[in-house]
Design an enzyme around this catalytic site. Structure first.
Site, short mmCIF file in Angstrom:
data_model
loop_
_atom_site.label_atom_id
_atom_site.label_comp_id
_atom_site.label_asym_id
_atom_site.label_seq_id
_atom_site.Cartn_x
_atom_site.Cartn_y
_atom_site.Cartn_z
N ASP A 34 -25.11 34.26 -66.79
CA ASP A 34 -23.37 34.23 -66.69
C ASP A 34 -22.82 33.60 -67.98
O ASP A 34 -21.94 34.07 -68.37
CB ASP A 34 -23.17 32.65 -66.04
CG ASP A 34 -23.85 31.15 -66.58
OD1 ASP A 34 -24.64 31.13 -67.14
OD2 ASP A 34 -23.11 30.74 -66.04
N GLY A 122 -31.21 22.38 -59.01
CA GLY A 122 -30.91 23.20 -59.07
C GLY A 122 -30.22 23.95 -58.85
O GLY A 122 -29.20 25.61 -57.88
N SER A 125 -25.07 20.42 -58.08
CA SER A 125 -24.73 19.35 -57.56
C SER A 125 -23.79 18.81 -58.44
O SER A 125 -22.49 18.28 -58.11
CB SER A 125 -26.33 18.06 -57.16
OG SER A 125 -26.37 17.49 -58.34
N SER A 126 -23.62 19.03 -59.86
CA SER A 126 -22.61 18.75 -61.14
C SER A 126 -21.55 19.30 -60.50
O SER A 126 -20.69 19.40 -60.76
CB SER A 126 -23.81 18.78 -62.46
OG SER A 126 -23.96 19.41 -62.25
N ASP A 170 -21.67 28.28 -61.09
CA ASP A 170 -21.82 27.26 -60.55
C ASP A 170 -20.82 27.10 -60.59
O ASP A 170 -20.10 27.06 -59.08
CB ASP A 170 -22.59 26.61 -61.41
CG ASP A 170 -23.71 26.66 -61.50
OD1 ASP A 170 -24.53 27.74 -61.23
OD2 ASP A 170 -24.46 25.82 -61.84
N TYR A 220 -31.77 23.92 -72.31
CA TYR A 220 -30.37 25.69 -71.93
C TYR A 220 -29.51 25.39 -73.15
O TYR A 220 -29.72 27.04 -73.22
CB TYR A 220 -29.70 24.56 -71.42
CG TYR A 220 -28.75 25.38 -70.16
CD1 TYR A 220 -29.12 25.62 -68.81
CD2 TYR A 220 -27.79 25.48 -70.76
CE1 TYR A 220 -28.14 26.66 -68.34
CE2 TYR A 220 -26.51 26.25 -69.94
CZ TYR A 220 -26.83 27.17 -68.78
OH TYR A 220 -26.14 28.20 -67.98
C1 GLA Z 1 -27.28 26.22 -64.75
C2 GLA Z 1 -26.03 26.83 -65.31
C3 GLA Z 1 -25.44 28.08 -65.01
C4 GLA Z 1 -26.57 29.08 -65.32
C5 GLA Z 1 -27.46 28.44 -64.54
C6 GLA Z 1 -28.66 29.80 -65.24
O1 GLA Z 1 -27.54 25.95 -63.16
O2 GLA Z 1 -24.70 25.49 -64.96
O3 GLA Z 1 -24.02 28.38 -65.73
O4 GLA Z 1 -26.81 29.83 -66.20
O5 GLA Z 1 -28.12 28.20 -65.00
O6 GLA Z 1 -28.37 30.70 -64.02
#
Ligand code: GLA
Length: 384
Positions: A34, A122, A125-126, A170, A220
């Site tokens: 993304d 994963g 929730s945020s 997300d 990340y």
């Molecule tokens: C987290 C991030 C998303 C995306 C995923 C991996 O959830 O918030 O924006 O990058 O990781 O696909």
């Protein structure tokens, strides 16, 4: 959950309030694409956070109550600032700050919330907390913010208050999800379509490794930088490449000699993951779940070896699933370094698979997995 929130709101604050729900999400495929302006394939799920929100009657003062953390937090809108990293407050404060930054006016509010999205799994929730807060404030103060802008404000809250330079997937999924449909989203122009999810013979099961990502936010942001480094090199060779989305494999193969070995692997992963999203959608559209599953398997290997975002527990769980005939395919889901695997399992074999995996996982890691059943749900909405 709704009754509990209502009762707490009445007990703590009294007066009128609105009720809002905001879902977590799964992602079928397209991980870490993304923020590279690529393609993702998420869906909102039944696990959600619910909110009761009302005006505090004051211009400035607000109180938040997290039922799950059993914590209360008061602040003034005129003195907004982030709390220490990893505080739940940051997602809410960040949204309030972004709304104000966008030129809108907020007044004091009271908010009670509770949810059933497993933390660190994963399942975002945020994003649910951000999008639900944004939607609640929008309704309460009649701000008339569009859904897309709410998505962007929520994403910025995560960047500026939670310190994770996340992409848009997300928040987009939590806001725009549609019952029984996955969302196929192009993160470059934000065009999307709804893809019906009726798998007939198979079902999607999440298995939570119960390992949570302490490394996740720093790693990340590092992945993001590495991708940007790759884009810089690609740009020296070809014009018009603003993101890895714009690069073909052929172009990558030319430019890669000027990249470090690590950056090469990161770029290869992202470029190929975008291709996998398209292939996966095609296989799913043709109801060819075996082909779809084999793409999940490839994605898992690439996340492990090229993007290096898995961990031993996740690799074990995915390998276990991928060695069975009753699983079309499995891969880690989400940001990485723990959380869940997403498994495409023959319907009648779900129970057997879960119990076999649990036995093997316990033997190896002395820990249990938690299976999570998925219902694909609508995006954020007003309950009443
Ligand atoms: C987290 C991030 C998303 C995306 C995923 C991996 O959830 O918030 O924006 O990058 O990781 O696909």
């Amino acid at each position: 959950m709704t009754e509990k929130i209502k009762n707490k709101y009445k007990e703590f604050f009294g007066g009128e309030y609105l009720l809002v729900r905001a879902p977590g999400r799964i992602n079928l495929i397209g991980e870490h694409t993304d923020y590279n302006e690529g393609f993702v394939f998420p869906a909102a799920v039944g696990q959600e956070i619910q909110f009761a929100i009302g005006k505090s009657g004051d211009e400035d003062s607000c109180t938040l109550v997290s039922l799950d953390y059993d914590e209360t937090f008061s602040f003034n809108l005129s003195e907004l600032k982030p709390e220490p990293p990893d505080s739940w407050q940051n997602y809410i404060l960040g949204v309030a700050a972004e709304i104000i930054k966008s030129g809108r006016k907020l007044q004091g509010f009271n908010l009670v919330f509770s949810g059933n999205i497993p933390l660190g799994s994963g399942m975002s929730s945020s994003a649910a907390l951000e999008c639900g807060t944004c939607f609640s404030l929008n309704e309460l103060f009649e701000l008339e913010i569009s859904k897309l802008e709410m998505v962007k404000l929520s994403q910025m809250a995560e960047h500026n208050y939670a310190g994770v330079k996340c992409g848009i997937m997300d928040q987009f999924a939590s806001m725009f999800g549609s019952k029984n449909h996955a969302l196929r989203l192009d993160c470059k122009d934000l065009s999307y379509d709804y893809f019906p999810l009726n798998l007939e013979t198979h079902t999607l099961v999440l298995c939570n490794s119960n390992v949570s990502h302490s490394l996740a936010s720093s790693q990340y942001n590092i992945r993001r930088q590495q991708c940007e480094e790759g884009v810089k090199v690609l740009n020296q060779h070809f014009s018009g490449i603003n993101s890895l989305r714009d690069a073909s494999l052929e172009q990558f193969n030319v430019a890669k000699r000027d990249m470090s070995e690590v950056v090469q692997r990161r770029c290869k992963y992202v470029i190929e993951e975008n291709i996998r999203v398209a292939e996966f959608a095609k296989a799913l559209g043709a109801n060819n779940l075996i082909a779809a599953g084999s793409i999940l398997k490839k994605a898992q290997v690439a996340m492990r070896d090229e993007y290096e975002i898995t961990c031993p527990e996740i690799d074990f769980m995915a390998d276990f699933a991928n060695s069975r005939d009753d699983i079309a395919g499995a891969r880690m889901m989400g940001g990485g370094f723990g959380g869940c695997t997403l498994n495409l399992v023959i319907m009648e074999h779900v129970e057997g698979f879960i119990s076999d995996l649990n036995v093997a996982y316990q033997e190896k890691f002395d820990k249990e997995i938690t299976p999570i059943r998925i219902d694909v749900a609508n995006g954020v909405s007003l309950i009443s």
